[in-house]
Scaffold this motif. Sequence first.
Motif, short mmCIF file in Angstrom:
data_model
loop_
_atom_site.label_atom_id
_atom_site.label_comp_id
_atom_site.label_asym_id
_atom_site.label_seq_id
_atom_site.Cartn_x
_atom_site.Cartn_y
_atom_site.Cartn_z
N LEU A 116 -25.56 -35.91 -39.88
CA LEU A 116 -26.46 -34.97 -40.55
C LEU A 116 -27.06 -35.58 -41.81
O LEU A 116 -28.15 -35.21 -42.24
N ASP A 117 -26.31 -36.52 -42.41
CA ASP A 117 -26.78 -37.19 -43.62
C ASP A 117 -27.44 -38.53 -43.31
O ASP A 117 -27.74 -39.30 -44.23
N ASP A 118 -27.65 -38.81 -42.02
CA ASP A 118 -28.32 -40.03 -41.58
C ASP A 118 -27.56 -41.30 -42.00
O ASP A 118 -28.16 -42.32 -42.36
N ALA A 119 -26.23 -41.23 -41.94
CA ALA A 119 -25.41 -42.39 -42.30
C ALA A 119 -25.56 -43.51 -41.27
O ALA A 119 -25.79 -43.26 -40.07
N ASP A 120 -25.42 -44.73 -41.71
CA ASP A 120 -25.55 -45.88 -40.81
C ASP A 120 -24.32 -46.06 -39.93
O ASP A 120 -24.43 -46.50 -38.79
N THR A 121 -23.14 -45.76 -40.46
CA THR A 121 -21.88 -45.98 -39.73
C THR A 121 -21.03 -44.71 -39.79
O THR A 121 -19.96 -44.70 -40.41
N PRO A 122 -21.47 -43.63 -39.14
CA PRO A 122 -20.80 -42.34 -39.33
C PRO A 122 -19.36 -42.30 -38.84
O PRO A 122 -18.50 -41.71 -39.51
N LEU A 123 -19.06 -42.92 -37.70
CA LEU A 123 -17.69 -42.89 -37.21
C LEU A 123 -16.78 -43.76 -38.07
O LEU A 123 -15.66 -43.35 -38.40
N GLN A 124 -17.24 -44.93 -38.46
CA GLN A 124 -16.42 -45.78 -39.32
C GLN A 124 -16.15 -45.10 -40.65
O GLN A 124 -15.03 -45.16 -41.18
N ASP A 125 -17.15 -44.42 -41.19
CA ASP A 125 -16.97 -43.69 -42.45
C ASP A 125 -15.90 -42.61 -42.28
O ASP A 125 -15.08 -42.39 -43.18
N ALA A 126 -15.94 -41.93 -41.14
CA ALA A 126 -14.96 -40.88 -40.87
C ALA A 126 -13.55 -41.46 -40.78
O ALA A 126 -12.59 -40.92 -41.35
N LEU A 127 -13.41 -42.57 -40.05
CA LEU A 127 -12.10 -43.20 -39.90
C LEU A 127 -11.58 -43.72 -41.25
O LEU A 127 -10.39 -43.60 -41.55
N ASP A 128 -12.47 -44.27 -42.05
CA ASP A 128 -12.07 -44.75 -43.37
C ASP A 128 -11.58 -43.59 -44.23
O ASP A 128 -10.62 -43.74 -45.01
N TYR A 129 -12.22 -42.43 -44.09
CA TYR A 129 -11.87 -41.30 -44.94
C TYR A 129 -10.48 -40.75 -44.61
O TYR A 129 -9.69 -40.46 -45.52
N VAL A 130 -10.17 -40.61 -43.33
CA VAL A 130 -8.85 -40.08 -42.97
C VAL A 130 -7.76 -41.14 -43.12
O VAL A 130 -6.59 -40.82 -43.29
N GLY A 131 -8.16 -42.42 -43.04
CA GLY A 131 -7.21 -43.51 -43.22
C GLY A 131 -6.06 -43.45 -42.23
O GLY A 131 -6.22 -43.07 -41.07
N THR A 132 -4.89 -43.79 -42.72
CA THR A 132 -3.72 -43.86 -41.85
C THR A 132 -3.01 -42.52 -41.71
O THR A 132 -1.95 -42.45 -41.07
N ASP A 133 -3.59 -41.45 -42.27
CA ASP A 133 -3.00 -40.13 -42.08
C ASP A 133 -3.11 -39.67 -40.63
O ASP A 133 -2.26 -38.93 -40.13
N ALA A 134 -4.17 -40.10 -39.95
CA ALA A 134 -4.39 -39.70 -38.56
C ALA A 134 -3.45 -40.48 -37.64
O ALA A 134 -3.05 -41.60 -37.95
N PRO A 135 -3.09 -39.89 -36.49
CA PRO A 135 -2.19 -40.57 -35.55
C PRO A 135 -2.75 -41.90 -35.06
O PRO A 135 -3.96 -42.03 -34.81
N ASP A 136 -1.87 -42.89 -34.91
CA ASP A 136 -2.29 -44.22 -34.49
C ASP A 136 -3.02 -44.19 -33.15
O ASP A 136 -3.97 -44.96 -32.94
N GLU A 137 -2.56 -43.36 -32.24
CA GLU A 137 -3.16 -43.31 -30.91
C GLU A 137 -4.63 -42.93 -30.98
O GLU A 137 -5.48 -43.46 -30.25
N LEU A 138 -4.93 -42.01 -31.87
CA LEU A 138 -6.32 -41.57 -32.06
C LEU A 138 -7.15 -42.68 -32.70
O LEU A 138 -8.26 -42.99 -32.25
N LEU A 139 -6.61 -43.30 -33.73
CA LEU A 139 -7.34 -44.37 -34.42
C LEU A 139 -7.57 -45.55 -33.51
O LEU A 139 -8.66 -46.15 -33.51
#
Length: 302
Positions: free
Chosen positions: A182-205
Motif C-alpha cells: 500500500l506504501d509502494d515499498a520496493d521489498t515489502p515481504l523482506q521488510d515484513a520479515l525483518d520487522y518480525v525478526g526471529t519472533d516468528a516460527p522458524d518454519e514460517l520464516l
Amino acid sequence: MDSDRARGVLLGLACGDALGRPVEFSSATQIEAKHGQLTEMVGYGAWNQPAGTITDDTEQALCIVRSIAEQQGFDPADIAERFVAWYDSGPFDIGRMTMRSLSRLKHGDEWDEAGQHVWEQSREGQNAGNGSVMRCPPLTIPYANDWEQLVEVSRQSSRITHADPRCTYGCAILNLTVAGLLDDADTPLQDALDYVGTDAPDELLTALRPLARHESPDTLETSGYVVHSLQTALHDGLFAESADEAIVTAVNRGGDTDTIGAIAGAVAGARFGATQLPDRWLSAIDESDELEALAGELVEVA
C-alpha cells in the motif's frame, strides 16, 4: 493512502475467493480437464453455488470490516460476536478449527480463550490451518502506518480461532507485506520479515525467505496448512505481472483454491489496485459494492 489499492485489498480477496470456490478440492489436472484454464466465474461445482458466490474467506473478512467501520477501530470481542452470528446463520463452508472455536465462543469462552483451547486440544497436522490468514488482510488498511499496532491486531484477530504461532505470525507477516505494498515499498515481504525478526516460527520464516529474495521454490503446495497457503499465495501475489494473473495462477493450482486465491487476490489487489481487477469478476460478486464502500470507511478510520 491510495484508495484504489485499499479497495483492491478487499475486492481482490473476494475475487480470488469466488473464482476458486467452484473448484475447491480439485487438483490442477482436474481443473484443466474441465475448464482448460479457469479464468471466469463459474457456477456450481464445489458447494453447488451460483457463479460469483463468496465463501467463508470473504464472509469472515466482512465481519472484520463491518466491525472496524462501526467501532472505529479494532475490537476483538465485537469481531468474535460477529463471527458467532455468522456461524449461527448456517454458512455452507466453514473450517474445522473455526467451527470448534466459534462453538466454544457461543457457549461462553472469551474471545482470547476459545482459539487457545482448540489449539491445545488439536494434534500436529490439524492445529495450524489457514482459516485466520484468509480473512485478515482488511486489518491492514486502518493500521498500515502503525506497524506495531498492525502486528498486535493481526495476531489478536487470529487468536480468536487460530492460536498457533504459525497462524498468528502468519497473519502479521501477510498484513505487514500488504501494508508495504500500500506504501509502494520496493521489498515489502523482506521488510515484513525483518520487522518480525526471529519472533516468528522458524518454519514460517524458512518458507518465506526465498520469496523475499525473489526465488521460486521447486514445489508450491496448495493444502490448507497455513505455511503452505502463505508461501504459495504470496508467491503468486508478488511474482505475477497483473492482478488477474496472480489470482488465476493461484486458483488453477488446485487444492484449497478459494483460500489461496483469496490471499493472493488481497496481495495483488494491494499491488495493482481495484481498477486492475476484471469488471466481469466484480459484477458477478453481489458483495462488491459493499466491499468497495467499506474500504472507503476503513481509509477514513486510518
